[in-house]
Design a protein around this motif. Structure first.
Motif, PDB file in Angstrom:
ATOM      1  N   SER A 109      26.315  48.343  -4.906  1.00  0.00           N
ATOM      2  CA  SER A 109      25.311  49.400  -4.716  1.00  0.00           C
ATOM      3  C   SER A 109      25.599  50.240  -3.473  1.00  0.00           C
ATOM      4  O   SER A 109      25.196  51.402  -3.393  1.00  0.00           O
ATOM      5  CB  SER A 109      23.904  48.803  -4.631  1.00  0.00           C
ATOM      6  N   ARG A 110      26.324  49.656  -2.491  1.00  0.00           N
ATOM      7  CA  ARG A 110      26.652  50.392  -1.273  1.00  0.00           C
ATOM      8  C   ARG A 110      27.701  51.481  -1.529  1.00  0.00           C
ATOM      9  O   ARG A 110      27.872  52.385  -0.715  1.00  0.00           O
ATOM     10  CB  ARG A 110      27.173  49.431  -0.203  1.00  0.00           C
ATOM     11  N   GLN A 111      28.383  51.370  -2.665  1.00  0.00           N
ATOM     12  CA  GLN A 111      29.437  52.334  -2.993  1.00  0.00           C
ATOM     13  C   GLN A 111      28.963  53.380  -3.995  1.00  0.00           C
ATOM     14  O   GLN A 111      29.763  54.162  -4.516  1.00  0.00           O
ATOM     15  CB  GLN A 111      30.641  51.578  -3.560  1.00  0.00           C
ATOM     16  N   GLN A 148      19.126  51.390 -23.180  1.00  0.00           N
ATOM     17  CA  GLN A 148      20.517  50.950 -23.131  1.00  0.00           C
ATOM     18  C   GLN A 148      21.081  51.154 -21.731  1.00  0.00           C
ATOM     19  O   GLN A 148      20.536  51.900 -20.926  1.00  0.00           O
ATOM     20  CB  GLN A 148      21.372  51.738 -24.131  1.00  0.00           C
ATOM     21  N   ASN A 149      22.152  50.451 -21.463  1.00  0.00           N
ATOM     22  CA  ASN A 149      22.918  50.675 -20.244  1.00  0.00           C
ATOM     23  C   ASN A 149      24.146  51.507 -20.619  1.00  0.00           C
ATOM     24  O   ASN A 149      24.680  51.377 -21.721  1.00  0.00           O
ATOM     25  CB  ASN A 149      23.352  49.339 -19.631  1.00  0.00           C
ATOM     26  N   GLN A 150      24.575  52.351 -19.700  1.00  0.00           N
ATOM     27  CA  GLN A 150      25.730  53.194 -19.979  1.00  0.00           C
ATOM     28  C   GLN A 150      26.617  53.339 -18.756  1.00  0.00           C
ATOM     29  O   GLN A 150      26.122  53.352 -17.618  1.00  0.00           O
ATOM     30  CB  GLN A 150      25.294  54.612 -20.391  1.00  0.00           C
ATOM     31  N   ILE A 151      27.914  53.413 -19.012  1.00  0.00           N
ATOM     32  CA  ILE A 151      28.876  53.853 -18.010  1.00  0.00           C
ATOM     33  C   ILE A 151      29.471  55.134 -18.575  1.00  0.00           C
ATOM     34  O   ILE A 151      30.219  55.096 -19.553  1.00  0.00           O
ATOM     35  CB  ILE A 151      29.961  52.802 -17.754  1.00  0.00           C
ATOM     36  N   LEU A 172      26.912  47.016 -11.955  1.00  0.00           N
ATOM     37  CA  LEU A 172      27.147  47.994 -10.894  1.00  0.00           C
ATOM     38  C   LEU A 172      28.611  47.967 -10.449  1.00  0.00           C
ATOM     39  O   LEU A 172      29.208  49.016 -10.172  1.00  0.00           O
ATOM     40  CB  LEU A 172      26.221  47.722  -9.711  1.00  0.00           C
ATOM     41  N   ALA A 173      29.197  46.766 -10.395  1.00  0.00           N
ATOM     42  CA  ALA A 173      30.616  46.657 -10.028  1.00  0.00           C
ATOM     43  C   ALA A 173      31.502  47.322 -11.078  1.00  0.00           C
ATOM     44  O   ALA A 173      32.501  47.974 -10.745  1.00  0.00           O
ATOM     45  CB  ALA A 173      30.998  45.183  -9.870  1.00  0.00           C
ATOM     46  N   ARG A 174      31.138  47.176 -12.360  1.00  0.00           N
ATOM     47  CA  ARG A 174      31.882  47.851 -13.418  1.00  0.00           C
ATOM     48  C   ARG A 174      31.764  49.363 -13.279  1.00  0.00           C
ATOM     49  O   ARG A 174      32.712  50.102 -13.556  1.00  0.00           O
ATOM     50  CB  ARG A 174      31.361  47.407 -14.791  1.00  0.00           C
ATOM     51  N   MET A 175      30.603  49.815 -12.851  1.00  0.00           N
ATOM     52  CA  MET A 175      30.405  51.251 -12.663  1.00  0.00           C
ATOM     53  C   MET A 175      31.237  51.773 -11.493  1.00  0.00           C
ATOM     54  O   MET A 175      31.800  52.870 -11.561  1.00  0.00           O
ATOM     55  CB  MET A 175      28.910  51.535 -12.470  1.00  0.00           C
ATOM     56  N   VAL A 176      31.324  50.997 -10.443  1.00  0.00           N
ATOM     57  CA  VAL A 176      32.187  51.371  -9.319  1.00  0.00           C
ATOM     58  C   VAL A 176      33.638  51.454  -9.787  1.00  0.00           C
ATOM     59  O   VAL A 176      34.365  52.408  -9.482  1.00  0.00           O
ATOM     60  CB  VAL A 176      32.050  50.358  -8.160  1.00  0.00           C
ATOM     61  N   ALA A 177      34.077  50.444 -10.563  1.00  0.00           N
ATOM     62  CA  ALA A 177      35.454  50.422 -11.065  1.00  0.00           C
ATOM     63  C   ALA A 177      35.755  51.603 -11.975  1.00  0.00           C
ATOM     64  O   ALA A 177      36.900  52.052 -12.081  1.00  0.00           O
ATOM     65  CB  ALA A 177      35.721  49.116 -11.802  1.00  0.00           C
ATOM     66  N   ALA A 178      34.693  52.137 -12.639  1.00  0.00           N
ATOM     67  CA  ALA A 178      34.863  53.277 -13.532  1.00  0.00           C
ATOM     68  C   ALA A 178      34.710  54.604 -12.798  1.00  0.00           C
ATOM     69  O   ALA A 178      34.585  55.654 -13.429  1.00  0.00           O
ATOM     70  CB  ALA A 178      33.855  53.187 -14.671  1.00  0.00           C
TER      71      ALA A 178
END
Length: 495
Positions: A109-111, A148-151, A172-178
């Protein structure tokens, strides 16, 4: 269980923000996964014993250890402990899990610019609109919502309004990676009380409104209010807190927050101000901060949602005119005042998630504003089982007040008898309204009957389930989508 091949941390690194009461067993544990399900425990994982409304995870500590869990986080130590297992005793396992999950995934979340939306109604619409807006503005964006959740455009099915802390930090980590820069999420009152959002750093929070809901869980309205307020109390100094100044609890949300305090209003002075020019079947016409804008969304409640989204976007640094240009083209979130028009008869079907008295009243009020005098309003509505029973007679009464005909039916009865729920709803029907009400427990038959009653040009509201694609009966979820059933009945009955 949540594990990741490329993630491993010494236990000590995950406990830096946790108030540990006692710790026994090996100290040099390497953690490779986290779980709150004892059946998924294995070597290298931490098992969290959480106390829930229905079950107590402490009862499954032995099972987790048998499965190979390396670490157990609990509030009460078991009478017998295994020498090879590390036990970490804390005051609140859920709070500890939130801090450890955030640390395990590198505080994602910090990113991100993470914005939470809370309130009784409007959370999904606001979060979804923000996601769609920032996608249109060219950003990589994450969404965490009831629907739903989305990236970006990749859909990840949602099982709760707010996922548990492990799943949430993993997402959230997957979202950062994306390469996501912004994430917009619904924050439920349950999530705040259960520490699902504890340890997350928010760039901002939005309050929509507060009405009668979830009292089955919180017990009293005051506890429900405090749960919502708890989200704003936890915001940091760098965040913004944007509240609905027209809601009588809007100011309460800001009382103890360290965040920058901002407001939005349709009625009086505020940071972000709008004036309603027209609310019609084709959409809203608003003046927002001196800018004349047409929107495709319908209803005064959506005027508030749009204003909240606009305010949040501007507070995130976006240019006001560009924001309004994109918002003017947005369509409703799934199952939120979603219209389905019968081809032959032009009957307008409206499917909406309205499952609280205030939400139902809002939808019916909006329909009343846009209907023609010749149009009947036929409402199909039910109430969920194992939820706040106090709203059941109120919902039926409101449906009668705002409709020409009403069909009371099942929603998600869960583990209650549908007929008991319907009897409680019927208690809210006034004597003068008895002639306009039918009670049909089978939801499919209820929708079919409503379609049969509808004349060309009428408006048919199917309320309560919205985007949901299932019906929950005795713990079994069967396929059921109000939108599909409504279309089927239009075709079946030649409408």
């Amino acid at each position: 269980m949540t594990t990741a091949d490329n993630l491993s941390h010494p236990l000590s690194a995950l406990l830096t923000s946790v108030a540990v009461r006692t710790q026994t067993g090996p100290a040099d544990v390497v953690v490779r996964g986290l779980t709150l399900d004892s059946r998924q425990a294995q070597a290298g994982t931490v098992f969290f014993a959480l106390r829930g409304a229905l079950t107590d995870g402490h009862q499954f500590i032995a099972k987790a250890v048998e499965q190979g869990a390396s670490v157990v986080v609990c509030e009460d130590l078991p009478a017998e402990t295994a020498a090879a297992t590390t036990y970490v005793q804390v005051a609140d396992s859920a709070e500890a899990m939130a801090h450890m999950a955030a640390a395990f995934y590198g505080h994602p979340s910090r990113q991100l610019k993470l914005v939470g939306v809370t309130g009784t109604n409007g959370k999904t619409t606001c979060a979804t609109a923000l996601h769609n807006l920032f996608r249109e503005l060219g950003y990589h964006v994450g969404l965490l919502s009831t629907v739903q959740n989305q990236i970006d455009e990749q859909v990840i099915p949602a099982t709760h309004t707010t996922p548990d802390a492990i799943r949430l930090n993993e997402l959230l980590a997957r979202m950062v990676a994306a390469s996501c820069t912004h994430v917009f999420m619904e924050v439920s009152s349950h999530a705040v009380v259960q520490h699902r959002t504890t340890a997350l750093e928010f760039a901002g929070g939005i309050f929509t409104n507060l009405t009668h809901d979830h009292l089955d869980y919180h017990g009293t309205f005051d506890h429900y209010l405090k749960a919502k307020k708890g989200f704003f109390d936890g915001l940091g100094k760098k965040a913004f807190a944007l509240t609905n100044a027209d809601d009588k609890r809007g100011g309460v949300m800001l009382q103890n927050t360290a965040a920058r305090r901002e407001t939005y209003s349709l009625r009086g002075p505020a940071t972000f101000r709008a004036r309603l020019i027209e609310n019609a079947v084709h959409g809203l016409h608003l003046d927002i901060d001196g800018r004349d804008v047409q929107f495709r969304l319908i209803g005064v409640f959506n005027a508030y949602n749009l204003l909240a989204v606009y305010g949040a976007a501007v507070l995130l640094g976006e240019e006001p005119t560009e924001v309004l240009t994109v918002l003017s083209g947005l369509t409703p979130a799934a199952g939120r005042f979603e219209t389905i028009v019968a081809e032959k008869t032009r009957i307008t079907g409206i499917v909406d998630f309205a499952h609280s008295p205030d939400a139902l009243e809002n939808v019916l009020s909006t329909i009343a504003d846009i209907r023609q005098p010749s149009q009947q309003i036929i409402t199909v509505v039910g109430c969920g089982g194992n939820r706040d029973a106090g709203k059941r007679p109120i919902m039926a009464n409101l449906a009668c007040k705002g409709s020409t005909r009403v069909v009371l039916t099942s929603d998600n009865p869960r583990f209650e008898d549908p007929n008991d729920i319907l009897a409680q709803m019927q208690a809210g029907v006034q004597v003068a309204d008895l002639g306009k009400v039918l009670t049909i427990a089978d939801r499919r038959e209820a929708i079919k009957t409503a379609v049969a009653l509808a004349q060309p040009g009428d408006i048919l509201l199917v309320a309560g389930k919205g985007h949901e694609t299932y019906q929950d009966v005795q713990g079994v979820k069967s396929d059921f989508d109000d939108r599909k059933v409504l279309r089927e009945m239009f075709d079946l009955l030649g409408k």
